[in-house]
Design a protein around this motif. Sequence first.
Motif, PDB file in Angstrom:
ATOM      1  N   ASP B  45       0.822  -1.215   0.000  1.00  0.00           N
ATOM      2  CA  ASP B  45       0.000   0.000   0.000  1.00  0.00           C
ATOM      3  C   ASP B  45       0.851   1.259   0.000  1.00  0.00           C
ATOM      4  O   ASP B  45       0.394   2.317   0.403  1.00  0.00           O
ATOM      5  CB  ASP B  45      -0.927   0.030   1.231  1.00  0.00           C
ATOM      6  CG  ASP B  45      -2.395  -0.067   0.828  1.00  0.00           C
ATOM      7  OD1 ASP B  45      -2.686  -0.054  -0.378  1.00  0.00           O
ATOM      8  OD2 ASP B  45      -3.240  -0.149   1.734  1.00  0.00           O
ATOM      9  N   SER B  46       2.107   1.157  -0.405  1.00  0.00           N
ATOM     10  CA  SER B  46       2.957   2.353  -0.350  1.00  0.00           C
ATOM     11  C   SER B  46       3.835   2.480  -1.589  1.00  0.00           C
ATOM     12  O   SER B  46       4.910   3.066  -1.526  1.00  0.00           O
ATOM     13  CB  SER B  46       3.811   2.339   0.914  1.00  0.00           C
ATOM     14  OG  SER B  46       4.657   1.216   0.912  1.00  0.00           O
ATOM     15  N   SER B  47       3.420   1.949  -2.718  1.00  0.00           N
ATOM     16  CA  SER B  47       4.126   2.075  -4.005  1.00  0.00           C
ATOM     17  C   SER B  47       5.463   1.352  -4.024  1.00  0.00           C
ATOM     18  O   SER B  47       6.247   1.572  -4.939  1.00  0.00           O
ATOM     19  CB  SER B  47       4.373   3.543  -4.399  1.00  0.00           C
ATOM     20  OG  SER B  47       3.292   4.354  -4.074  1.00  0.00           O
ATOM     21  N   SER B  48       5.741   0.522  -3.035  1.00  0.00           N
ATOM     22  CA  SER B  48       7.079  -0.068  -2.946  1.00  0.00           C
ATOM     23  C   SER B  48       7.174  -1.474  -3.523  1.00  0.00           C
ATOM     24  O   SER B  48       8.169  -1.816  -4.147  1.00  0.00           O
ATOM     25  CB  SER B  48       7.523  -0.134  -1.473  1.00  0.00           C
ATOM     26  OG  SER B  48       7.504   1.139  -0.904  1.00  0.00           O
ATOM     27  N   CYS B  49       6.141  -2.313  -3.302  1.00  0.00           N
ATOM     28  CA  CYS B  49       6.354  -3.755  -3.495  1.00  0.00           C
ATOM     29  C   CYS B  49       5.950  -4.263  -4.864  1.00  0.00           C
ATOM     30  O   CYS B  49       6.409  -5.314  -5.296  1.00  0.00           O
ATOM     31  CB  CYS B  49       5.641  -4.546  -2.414  1.00  0.00           C
ATOM     32  SG  CYS B  49       3.861  -4.725  -2.675  1.00  0.00           S
ATOM     33  N   LYS B  62       1.484   0.688 -10.817  1.00  0.00           N
ATOM     34  CA  LYS B  62       1.110   0.197  -9.495  1.00  0.00           C
ATOM     35  C   LYS B  62      -0.306   0.671  -9.195  1.00  0.00           C
ATOM     36  O   LYS B  62      -0.551   1.876  -9.060  1.00  0.00           O
ATOM     37  CB  LYS B  62       2.114   0.685  -8.451  1.00  0.00           C
ATOM     38  CG  LYS B  62       3.479   0.039  -8.692  1.00  0.00           C
ATOM     39  CD  LYS B  62       4.557   0.478  -7.746  1.00  0.00           C
ATOM     40  CE  LYS B  62       5.835  -0.284  -8.101  1.00  0.00           C
ATOM     41  NZ  LYS B  62       6.961   0.031  -7.219  1.00  0.00           N
ATOM     42  N   THR B  65      -1.272   3.166  -6.649  1.00  0.00           N
ATOM     43  CA  THR B  65      -0.775   4.527  -6.818  1.00  0.00           C
ATOM     44  C   THR B  65      -1.454   5.174  -8.012  1.00  0.00           C
ATOM     45  O   THR B  65      -0.888   6.002  -8.713  1.00  0.00           O
ATOM     46  CB  THR B  65       0.768   4.517  -6.960  1.00  0.00           C
ATOM     47  OG1 THR B  65       1.307   3.654  -5.948  1.00  0.00           O
ATOM     48  CG2 THR B  65       1.358   5.897  -6.753  1.00  0.00           C
TER      49      THR B  65
END
Lengths: 273, 161
Positions: B45-49, B62, B65
């Motif tokens: 939920d933070s654009s990272s994974c 993503k 995002t």
Amino acid sequence: MIPAAFDYIRATSAEEALAALTEHGDDAKLMAGGQSLIPLMRYRLVTPGVVVDIGNLDGDLRGISVNGDTVRIGALTRHTELEHSAELEATCPLLNHVASLVGDPAVRHRGTLGGSLAHADPASDLPAAVLALGATLVARGPGGEREIAASDFFTGFLESVLAPDEMLTEVRVPVTADGWNYQKFNRRAQDWAIVGVAVCRGGRGVSLVNMGPTPMRASAVEEAVAGGATAAEAAAHAADETDPPNDLNGDADYRSHLARVLTRRALEAAGFA
Amino acid sequence: MVANAVQIRLSVNGESHDLEVEPRTLLVYALRDDIGLTGTNIGCDSSSCGACTVLVDGRSVKSCTMLAVQAEGAEITTIEGLAATSDGDGLHPMQQAFHEYHGLQCGYCTPGMILASVSLIDEYPDLDESGVREGLEGNLCRCTGYNNIVKAVLQVAGKEA
């Protein structure tokens, strides 16, 4: 994490977007690709009442064209378009290269040049590139257009000279086919630079990423270069008049060391003796 | 429904869906909760994974995002619709390669990893191994099963590892 509720306006023209900004003022945020804004909204660091979506606008706001010594880039041009542009490769390859290092491919497919500049993150790559290139940013507001030197644009952490009712429309950079370099130092995939340095030999521009609250020019290095210093001598001034952050990635002393080393490498790679 | 809900039409895997969503609805939630396509996973939920990666007009994005309202007018492809975008009746070549090379362990990152890989080799047709590894930097496999993932992608790119 879900953003706080907001009203959504999809602008069908720049004029419509500006009218919405004029009406809603500080309560409104422009969204282009959303790759910086949506994460901030998810964390509720930003809670606009109105989001004005300009992501689908086209025309002059998007694309790359060359006119004599100047490359003109629409503010809504996406990173992936910068990265793959043959026209840009021939006229300003620093921007191709820096755009190819932003985030990861998925971020580059959505994020825009104007959005990255307006977000004014000191840790971002593209603000440093336009500073080193001596770019001119064009903003449009209710009173018309104005030109802003990149070196006057960034005023504080995530803050710029853009008024709440203005939008970036265009970035103009001088044709700079050679004599450039960008050093991005990080330790994790898709991360921001711990420190970055951009150099443009022609305009003697040197800029720093993540060495203070704003994207910044390395003025002491620029002055040393202009005064005839060698790359190594000039790079020794890379951390002068900076205010690097202390965080999990490194303390201020470490960043200052990185800035000096990376600046020397960037100056040498850009062709300074 | 809340007061400021908006009507949108999303095109997902070639099918049109009329939805009523709040503007703040992230695309991944519209896909999973409103349309019922749960193949797209939510990881960080933070654009990272990258677990939520989908294709928007053929390019990886993503979906945590991107707002659902931003996706109106685009063609979305999720893992459920990927096979139909390729020739033949079976799996998409990237799915087949992940199967053959065992490019997955727990499988949670797999839908996003496959869609990111499809986009990657389309955008960069001449990738070598390090290019694949760097190109997939936005997709995390917490089982750390990267070697077989990279082999699968290289096979589809015509560069068998």
